[in-house]
Motif scaffolding. Structure first.
Motif, PDB file in Angstrom:
ATOM      1  N   GLY A 108      38.994  36.856  43.293  1.00  0.00           N
ATOM      2  CA  GLY A 108      38.315  35.844  42.269  1.00  0.00           C
ATOM      3  C   GLY A 108      39.376  34.734  42.312  1.00  0.00           C
ATOM      4  O   GLY A 108      39.840  34.439  43.420  1.00  0.00           O
ATOM      5  N   VAL A 162      34.323  38.571  42.121  1.00  0.00           N
ATOM      6  CA  VAL A 162      34.278  38.446  40.579  1.00  0.00           C
ATOM      7  C   VAL A 162      34.521  36.684  40.312  1.00  0.00           C
ATOM      8  O   VAL A 162      35.558  36.219  40.434  1.00  0.00           O
ATOM      9  CB  VAL A 162      35.451  39.222  39.765  1.00  0.00           C
ATOM     10  N   ASP A 206      34.574  33.787  37.895  1.00  0.00           N
ATOM     11  CA  ASP A 206      34.577  32.734  36.645  1.00  0.00           C
ATOM     12  C   ASP A 206      33.915  31.367  36.544  1.00  0.00           C
ATOM     13  O   ASP A 206      34.331  30.491  37.235  1.00  0.00           O
ATOM     14  CB  ASP A 206      36.179  32.564  36.417  1.00  0.00           C
ATOM     15  N   VAL A 230      33.267  36.977  35.417  1.00  0.00           N
ATOM     16  CA  VAL A 230      34.491  37.048  34.660  1.00  0.00           C
ATOM     17  C   VAL A 230      34.469  36.400  33.623  1.00  0.00           C
ATOM     18  O   VAL A 230      33.945  35.366  33.218  1.00  0.00           O
ATOM     19  CB  VAL A 230      35.964  36.350  35.414  1.00  0.00           C
ATOM     20  N   HIS A 270      37.577  39.421  29.668  1.00  0.00           N
ATOM     21  CA  HIS A 270      38.568  39.816  30.552  1.00  0.00           C
ATOM     22  C   HIS A 270      39.760  39.052  30.949  1.00  0.00           C
ATOM     23  O   HIS A 270      40.738  39.797  31.211  1.00  0.00           O
ATOM     24  CB  HIS A 270      37.909  39.582  31.781  1.00  0.00           C
ATOM     25  N   ARG A 271      39.807  37.616  30.599  1.00  0.00           N
ATOM     26  CA  ARG A 271      41.053  37.060  30.565  1.00  0.00           C
ATOM     27  C   ARG A 271      42.173  37.449  29.521  1.00  0.00           C
ATOM     28  O   ARG A 271      43.139  37.735  29.613  1.00  0.00           O
ATOM     29  CB  ARG A 271      40.852  35.547  30.606  1.00  0.00           C
ATOM     30  N   ASP A 325      43.351  41.027  30.360  1.00  0.00           N
ATOM     31  CA  ASP A 325      44.290  41.018  31.453  1.00  0.00           C
ATOM     32  C   ASP A 325      45.761  40.814  30.957  1.00  0.00           C
ATOM     33  O   ASP A 325      46.698  41.415  30.968  1.00  0.00           O
ATOM     34  CB  ASP A 325      44.030  39.816  32.473  1.00  0.00           C
ATOM     35  N   ARG A 353      44.096  36.124  35.477  1.00  0.00           N
ATOM     36  CA  ARG A 353      42.693  35.855  35.693  1.00  0.00           C
ATOM     37  C   ARG A 353      41.555  36.440  35.290  1.00  0.00           C
ATOM     38  O   ARG A 353      40.518  36.101  35.451  1.00  0.00           O
ATOM     39  CB  ARG A 353      42.491  34.947  37.208  1.00  0.00           C
ATOM     40  N   GLY A 354      42.038  37.551  34.661  1.00  0.00           N
ATOM     41  CA  GLY A 354      40.880  38.583  34.251  1.00  0.00           C
ATOM     42  C   GLY A 354      40.283  39.411  35.302  1.00  0.00           C
ATOM     43  O   GLY A 354      39.224  40.172  35.161  1.00  0.00           O
ATOM     44  N   ILE A 355      41.010  39.423  36.414  1.00  0.00           N
ATOM     45  CA  ILE A 355      40.565  40.046  37.893  1.00  0.00           C
ATOM     46  C   ILE A 355      40.383  41.734  37.610  1.00  0.00           C
ATOM     47  O   ILE A 355      39.217  42.125  37.846  1.00  0.00           O
ATOM     48  CB  ILE A 355      41.280  39.800  39.082  1.00  0.00           C
ATOM     49  N   ALA A 395      37.643  42.553  34.914  1.00  0.00           N
ATOM     50  CA  ALA A 395      36.193  42.373  35.369  1.00  0.00           C
ATOM     51  C   ALA A 395      35.785  43.409  36.196  1.00  0.00           C
ATOM     52  O   ALA A 395      34.690  43.979  36.305  1.00  0.00           O
ATOM     53  CB  ALA A 395      36.074  40.956  36.166  1.00  0.00           C
ATOM     54  N   ALA A 447      29.958  45.108  32.666  1.00  0.00           N
ATOM     55  CA  ALA A 447      30.215  43.901  33.168  1.00  0.00           C
ATOM     56  C   ALA A 447      28.889  43.091  33.387  1.00  0.00           C
ATOM     57  O   ALA A 447      28.095  43.714  34.132  1.00  0.00           O
ATOM     58  CB  ALA A 447      31.197  43.818  34.532  1.00  0.00           C
TER      59      ALA A 447
END
Ligand code: IMP
Ligand code: MG
Length: 414
Positions: free
Chosen positions: A36, A72, A74, A103, A107-108, A111, A128-130, A133, A142
């Motif tokens: 992502g 994923v 964002d 994302v 999620h961020r 993380d 980055r919420g990867i 996600a 999700a």
């Protein structure tokens, strides 16, 4: 018609963006298939540096661009990149897959929170919420791009309960709907149409093979597969559609984030390589850890990716160093092994067995540019030996050597 995957053979930041930009004129479309906005692909054209996180690097050559279902996405990052892209090109031909995972702000947040809880065993993610996600995808909670387009704030119902999260979503949802409504589509179907017309596809891998969620240095990895074999799943094309894999590797090794790094160099030479190579994260700005080229791990990733060809980057960075080392085996408890250990505890205590190669010449940009113009045969003898040394150890052909950030500082084997 040739469909090619570009994949990183190390821990990411091998220069995949530059190689994609260099070879994409031969292709009809460029496709991202995993990861992502943790990715940061730097491309330098005419002295201007462009950094992309989500939009494939083919943008600069105005190709058809695809973000596949395995990515994923964002929407906030996508919106920023679309705006930037529109300033650079009149026409942005981008499709984001309807099945792709979105994302979210949750999620961020998660993380960062997870990293805090892990404390000293933090992965060092890009935040980055990867991971969250992909994890929510596996939990089946999700939202997909299609969900964001069709539904309202109820897409957060289960995950906000599960994680006791109460963030603002209305504004986010409005932006996400806006950006996805312009680009959403069925990527696999469109790619099939291109293939049926005899077109060629270029798949742009993100991160590196040693960050693969299973085959990498788990748990110090990203949250999805980074190997070339994931290209079919992550892009929505059938098995057998890939014709070739080009592995990209730097002339040395770097890593951002935590985890074992057998050939890490923490002394002054490490600093010199970091400064010369500009080894700071394109996404997070973090200084990258630096080390000698590790052919034990590259042999492993070359095999797993079936990379018959390799693009070797940043060769110029090593120019002028009095000693250049390459790891060709590991010593584990006094025993020499040539394969990459599956066990992370073992990997963290291996001792690299080095061979020293003839120092590479220190040339300035102009000299490298002249060499690139006149072709492969004019590469300095020491560089050719370096190339042959690697080829002998990894059983793949080095087909491209890159000696600087700019497009022109590239030479292809003829
Ligand atoms: P995440 O992908 O943000 O979850 O981070 C997991 C690990 O992968 C961390 O060590 C990151 O530094 C690393 N990582 C993620 N994306 C990249 C990349 O594009 N280049 C290099 N390292 C990356
Ligand atoms: Mg990068």
């Amino acid at each position: 018609m040739t469909n090619t995957v570009i994949v990183g053979l190390q821990w990411g930041d091998e220069g995949k963006g530059k190689i994609v930009d260099y070879i994409c004129p031969n292709y009809d479309a460029v496709v991202r298939y995993q990861g992502g906005s943790n990715a940061g692909h730097t491309v330098n054209v005419g002295g201007i540096k462009y950094i992309f996180h989500l939009i494939p690097s083919g943008l600069l050559r105005m190709k058809k661009l695809f973000i596949g279902p395995g990515v994923v996405v964002d929407p906030i990052v996508l919106k920023e990149e679309v705006e930037k892209a529109k300033m650079m090109t009149q026409k942005l031909d981008l499709t984001v897959d309807l099945r792709a995972t979105v994302v979210t702000p949750l999620h961020r947040w998660l993380d960062g929170y997870l990293e805090e809880i892990r404390g000293s065993s933090a992965v060092g993610t890009t935040r980055r919420g990867i991971g969250p996600a992909y994890a929510e995808r596996a939990l089946r909670i999700a939202p997909t791009v299609s969900d964001v387009l069709m539904k309202g704030r109820e897409i957060f119902d289960i995950s906000s309960k599960l994680f006791k999260w109460e963030g603002e979503v209305d504004e986010w949802l409005k932006t996400a709907k806006e950006v996805f409504s312009s680009f959403a589509g069925d990527v696999g179907l469109k790619l099939q149409e291109i293939m049926d017309r005899g077109g060629s596809l270029l798949f742009e891998g993100a991160q590196g093979s040693l960050l693969d969620v299973i085959y990498g240095t788990y748990p110090y990895v990203t949250a999805v597969h980074t190997l070339a074999s994931y290209a079919c799943i992550g892009a929505g094309i059938p098995l057998g559609s890939i014709d070739e894999v080009i592995g990209v590797m730097k002339a040395y090794q770097t890593r951002v984030g935590k985890g074992p790094f057998p050939t890490e160099v923490e002394d002054e030479i490490g600093n010199v390589i970091r400064e010369r190579g500009g080894e700071y994260g394109a996404t997070t700005g973090r200084p990258r850890r630096v080390g000698w080229l590790d052919l034990v791990s590259v042999r492993y990733t070359t095999r797993l990716n079936n990379a018959r060809k390799i693009a070797l980057t940043k060769v110029d960075v090593l120019g002028g160093l009095r000693s250049v080392k390459i790891a060709v085996a590991y010593k584990i408890d006094g025993r020499e092994v040539e394969h990459f250990p599956a066990d992370i505890e073992l990997l963290s205590r291996v001792e690299p067995v080095y061979e020293e190669i003839e120092p590479l010449p220190k040339l300035d940009k102009g000299e490298w540019a002249r060499i690139c113009k006149s072709g492969w045969s004019s590469l300095p003898r020491e560089v050719k030996r370096f190339v042959e040394f690697i080829e002998g150890k990894v059983k793949a052909e080095i087909c491209i050597v890159s000696v600087g950030e700019e497009r022109g500082l590239t030479v292809e084997r003829s």
